[in-house]
Design a protein around this motif. Structure first.
Motif: not given
Lengths: 457, 683
Positions: A192-197
């Motif tokens: 999730l961290k890099n993607k946000g969504q």
């Protein structure tokens, strides 16, 4: 052969464990779906996408039978049969590993049970555009949701995948089988961290159509303990997207656990990603996010494409989906295959005047004064006068005598339904004789011992 | 007849949030009136509502009700920018101890007639909330059970420090319904998120949002208030959300989510760190038009806006001063030559001496800073005086009217002007360390006492008070892909590491004991029951006494609160744990052999837990002090420590052992010795 961009591989060595009721002794890929055996559909799909050569992986014992069956269908494909030994219990990954030598370029892996009219071009283009390691196709599930499973009432629990896709880039974050999880789903933070969504889908179905880079087969070849593609290799590969090249390259590195890891174990050893590629990505203006390197510097990249909502896609791997596709086939035939294929075989004798959405195979004999709708009739089957058959499958060589009413049933090969029977939601096994005047519903009648569940009301 | 009556837009502002986080300044006045870039926070919230076209506002306050009333009255009298087209009522009372009480009170008073905007008084936003309100009305039309629409703001990646406002939520992609809600922990240490499987199985597509800030804005339906009345255990908004998600069907209510458009700014000021962040954002004009030179609050130009975001009042005297970027200097302030100021806010009538260096400093009104001071990342309350040559850094907060003596050096401390302002209720009186006649240090322990469930930490779950984020150097977009950038062979190793410790009986036993102890610690259950529980686990897994001793100690140190201590202060955590669970340990660690087991467990733990390894001598000394282990056991244990393998362990223990040896030689009056050496040890 090596000149083409993609090789296509169709896997047919599956044993059809989820549709024992209708399988009989024939291989799963020869199950009749309308006028053709199941395997014809993926082959036709490939042929429509201008593939001229296909590698078909078959069990040794089934090779002849399949070859014969396919020769009878109008297919303009050069088929290269690759056999895997019949006695070994090969998983899909094992099969791919077995034909390792034949793969010379990037390749498509298609399961033999997919019936679909979807265009593969978006999938292939995504694969090309993002220089992906893997791209897979997802269908909306629920094709068979309005069909009632014949036979005794069981709790039908479809297998479901939970699929995480990054909406902006269509990168795959994870694929879990719902049955593998307990009450909670554990999602690693870095996903999730890099993607946000992240979009998480619970009702999409993996079409089992994969586009893969050539190096993947090399890596798979190395990972000998992996035996299934979908269950083990796919999640493994998706997880490896986070892999980074370690600082020390080449030499055997010793990790902190004192385990000697050879470079061959590392997935990045296989990725053909040269220093030039690295520079290209760095200097390229192409980037999907504003604040990061392209693809966050990931070398292994997996993507998922969703088939358009109106396209048809069903995996015929359970009895229920088998019944569903057969019942609905006449209605969707034009969308699925175009009009070039006649639904009523030239050799069939259809005297009935009340027919609606039926598919009839060669030499089937459908008498007059019958009402037939949404059903499939196999080759050499006989339906006598004064019958009503709806939403059912009558398999090859089956006989239905006079005055029967058959609704939502599967009548097995060479089964015999004697006159006056009223069957609804029933499964009739191969060679079974339904006695005169039987009136049952929701039962499974078969000669096999384990299925002796006859209770006549 | 009501259809002819125009529906007016109502809003509720909850003041007095997060009082604990703003110590010591919150002891001296309402946090809602705390100035943020020289305008009180309440005014920002009121302006936000005014801009969204709200016509009637209820400000709900509990403490300092009168102050807020005065402030509103004064605002109306001086034509504050929010006072047009909007009526403001101040309501509340002493009886209201939490957010939930406020909602229940509002319900009882029946002041709210329709859908309303719910805002914290500490929210700074330039968003137009009308579209969100309209969206809420549309959803409410489709779904009669709509209880609230929560408003969130997407933020950049998780590069900055966490302020307690970060969330992970799962939202239905089709209808924006909230399915899962989790507040992220402050210290960035989740390695995985556990989300109920049902969330995904019962919905075709759920979007997980991980990059959200909660600005504490919501649109409430009238049913929201009655839900609070029906469920008297809802204390905070988070309780409300959680309760509704769990009992969706029972309560027949659902929560929806709305995102603010990217161009709109919203942030909640719930602690000093977010205070710093929001100040920065206001000064660098992200919150436009809520920026200093736009006449926020007062409709008149107060500042001249220069390049590099420098806002200078006309009558401020700052000649020959190096104002670097992002500085606000309010009226009548005076800065002497040779000082440099950057990223700071200077309140009205401040006076700063020569050669001072101020970076990220927030001065309230009438502060005097004398010559040669170094101030970084701190807040100075109004009327405070800092004498010459002081150095104040990293997260210090000085209360109003403090007077710091010359040459004081402070880091990370809270200072208040008089010892009596500490509102210690029936707790033991805490002696405050004095820096001067008007400066007393409030220790972290007293502010962060977890069981002191003070009335006003409204929206913060009590577990978090232990580590209130403080001001600090902000990492500019930290490139930390450290935890996902393992090379794949390491990853492989990680996998096998996870796989290898088979859940054998010992491990299961250990986990059960950890579970029992954690629960016992949290619920403060009777130690006797815990011992019973552990004993039954012991027989279930057929553990020998030795193993039990070993594992009980290991379990104590394996508890979450010690593995991840708040503030990184492991001693405090151990102290807290053993205060509660001491009797359990004492029950097992009785004989000399058991003590040796206990120390061996400690040896194991220090290999796993860095923090314990660092403080190992203090830990052992603590255990010795509390009579868990004897001197002989420690010495015996020390002897058998492998010289090579445990070199660091031996080094850090050496001093303790020598002291033990000494004290055993002169056995008498060891009490005095104890104290002296104790101090030495601490230093």
């Amino acid at each position: 052969m090596s000149s083409c961009e993609f090789q296509a591989i169709v896997l047919t060595a599956g044993r059809g464990t989820r549709l024992p009721e209708v399988l009989g002794d024939a291989p799963k890929c020869l199950l009749p779906v309308g006028p053709y055996p199941l395997i014809w559909y993926p082959l036709n799909l490939l042929s429509k996408h201008n593939f001229t050569e296909v590698i078909v992986v078959v069990l040794e014992q089934d090779k002849l039978e399949i070859q014969l069956a396919l020769e009878r269908t109008p297919l303009k494909l050069k088929i290269d049969y690759a056999t895997v030994p019949s006695d070994s219990d090969f998983g899909t990954a094992d099969s791919l590993r077995y034909i390792y030598d034949k793969i010379k370029s990037d390749f498509l892996v298609v399961s033999c049970d997919i019936v679909s009219n979807v265009s593969l071009y978006p999938l292939i283009n995504k694969f090309r555009a993002d220089d992906a390691s893997l791209a897979l196709l997802l269908f909306k599930s629920g094709f068979e949701s309005d069909v009632v499973m014949p036979g005794p009432k069981t709790k039908h629990k479809p297998e479901r995948d939970i699929i995480g896709i990054h909406p902006a880039t269509q990168r795959l974050a994870f694929v879990f089988a719902a049955s593998d999880c307990e009450d909670t789903l554990n999602i690693q933070r870095h996903l999730l961290k890099n993607k946000g969504q992240l979009d998480v889908y619970g009702r999409l179905m993996d079409a089992h159509i994969y586009v893969l880079k050539k190096w993947v087969i090399g890596y798979l070849h190395r990972k000998e303990n992996i035996s299934t593609f979908k269950g083990e290799f796919l999640p493994h590969l998706i997880k490896r997207q986070q892999a980074r090249r370690s600082k020390k390259v080449g030499q055997d590195t010793i990790s902190d656990l004192n385990v000697v890891t050879k470079p061959e174990d590392n997935i990045l050893h296989y990725v053909t990603h040269t220093a030039l590629d690295e520079k290209l990505t760095q200097t390229s203006l192409f980037n999907q996010s504003l604040s990061h390197n392209p693809y966050h510097g990931d070398v292994v990249r997996c993507f998922a494409i969703q088939a358009p909502k109106e396209s048809i896609g069903v995996r015929v791997n359970t009895t229920l989906s088998f019944l569903a596709i057969n019942r609905k086939l006449a209605g969707i035939w034009n969308e699925l295959c175009g009009e070039t294929h006649p639904l009523i075989a030239p050799g069939a004798v259809v005297k009935s005047t009340q027919t609606k959405e039926i598919i009839v195979a060669d030499n089937a004999k459908l008498s007059e004064k019958t009402s037939l709708s949404s059903s499939v009739f196999g080759s050499n089957c006989v339906v006598n006068p004064k019958n009503i058959v709806s939403n059912s499958i009558i398999m090859s060589n089956a006989i239905v005598e006079e005055g029967c009413n058959i609704n939502n049933c599967i009548i097995g090969h060479r089964a015999h339904v004697q006159s006056g029977s009223v069957l609804s939601n029933c499964l009739i096994g191969p060679n079974y004789v339904v006695e005169e005047g039987t009136k049952v519903q929701a039962v499974h009648l078969s000669n096999a011992d384990q299925y002796m569940e006859i209770d006549i009301q | 007849m009501s259809q002819f009556q125009k529906e007016i837009v109502q809003a509720v502002l909850i003041a007095d949030n997060n009082v604990w986080n703003f110590k010591p300044l919150s002891d001296e006045g309402s946090t809602a009136l705390l100035p943020l870039v020289n305008v009180s926070m309440l005014d920002y919230a009121l302006i936000a509502l005014n801009r969204s076209g709200v016509e009637e506002v209820f400000v709900y306050a509990s403490l300092y009700l009168q102050d807020i009333r005065e402030h509103i009255k004064q605002g109306i009298a001086t034509y504050a920018s929010w006072s047009f087209m909007m009526t403001v009522h101040v309501i509340g009372g002493e009886g209201c101890r939490c957010f939930g009480d406020a909602m229940r009170d509002l319900d009882a008073k029946a002041l709210i007639r329709g859908n309303f905007i719910l805002l914290g008084a500490d929210t700074v936003t330039n968003a137009n909330l009308r579209p969100v309100l309209e969206q809420h009305k549309r959803t409410a039309k489709l779904d009669k059970g709509t209880a609230a629409t929560l408003v969130f703001k997407e933020c950049a990646s998780s590069a900055t420090e966490r302020t307690g406002n970060e969330l992970l939520i799962a939202v239905d992609k089709q209808n924006a319904r909230l399915h899962y809600h989790q507040r992220l922990r402050l210290n960035h240490n989740e390695s995985r998120y556990q989300i109920p499987l049902n969330v995904f199985l019962s919905n075709s597509c759920v979007t997980l949002h991980h990059n959200l800030l909660d600005p504490q804005i919501a649109i409430g339906s009238p049913s929201m208030l009655s839900l609070f009345s029906d469920n008297f255990d809802f204390q905070t908004r988070d309780d409300f959300v959680r309760g509704l998600l769990i009992n969706e069907e029972l309560l027949d209510s659902r929560i929806y989510v709305a995102m603010l458009p990217p161009a709109q700014y919203a942030h909640k000021v719930n602690n000093w760190l977010s205070y710093q962040l929001v100040s920065r954002d206001i000064i660098s004009r992200w919150a436009y038009p809520l920026v200093p030179d736009m006449g926020v609050y007062k409709l008149q130009q107060q500042y001249v806006f220069n390049k590099d975001n420098i806002y200078k009042s006309h009558d401020a005297n700052v000649s020959k001063v190096a104002l670097q970027e992002n500085v606000v200097v309010h009226a009548s302030s005076h800065v002497d030559a040779g000082s440099t100021i950057s990223s700071s806010v200077i309140g009205a009538n401040c006076c700063i001496g020569k050669n001072c260096h101020l970076n990220n400093v927030f001065l309230m009104a009438n502060v005097t800073v004398n010559d040669n001071c170094q101030l970084r990342h701190c807040v100075i309350g109004s009327d405070a005086i800092i004498n010459q040559n002081c150095s104040i850094t990293a997260g210090c907060v000085l209360g109003a009217k403090c007077i710091l003596p010359a040459n004081t050096k402070l880091t990370n401390t809270l200072v208040t002007s008089s010892p009596s302002t500490q509102r210690t209720e029936e707790h033991e009186m805490v002696e405050l360390e004095a820096l001067g006649t008007y400066a007393y240090i409030i220790s972290d322990l007293t502010t962060g006492d977890p069981d002191d469930s003070d009335a006003d930490e409204n929206l913060m779950p009590p577990s978090k008070t232990l580590c209130i984020p403080k001001m600090c150097e902000l990492q500019p977009l930290a490139k930390d892909d450290s935890d996902c950038s393992y090379s794949s062979d390491e990853d492989d190793a990680g996998e096998s590491r996870l796989a290898t410790p088979l859940p054998d009986d010992t491990n299961i036993f250990l986990w059960e004991v950890i579970d029992s102890l954690t629960r016992g610690f949290r619920e403060k259950s009777n130690p006797d029951f815990l011992i019973l529980e552990i004993n039954s686990s012991r027989y279930a897994y057929n553990m020998s006494l030795k193993e039990v001793n070993f594992n009980v100690v290991k379990a104590i140190f394996g508890m979450q609160s010690i593995v991840e201590p708040a503030n990184g202060n492991v001693m405090v955590a151990i102290n807290a744990a053993l205060k509660q669970l001491g009797p359990v340990v004492a029950n097992y660690i009785k004989s000399e052999d058991a003590m040796l087991d206990c120390l061996k467990a400690l040896e194991d733990i220090s290999a796993e837990n860095e923090l314990v390894l660092e403080k190992i001598s203090q830990v052992v000394h603590y255990l010795y002090d509390k009579d868990f282990v004897s001197e002989d056991a420690i010495l015996a244990w020390y002897e058998q420590l492998d010289i090579k393998e445990h070199i660091t362990l031996r080094q850090s223990l050496a001093k303790l052992v020598t002291w033990l040896n000494q004290s055993s030689e002169d056995d008498d009056d060891d009490d005095d010795d104890d104290d002296d050496d104790d101090d030495a040890d601490d230093k």
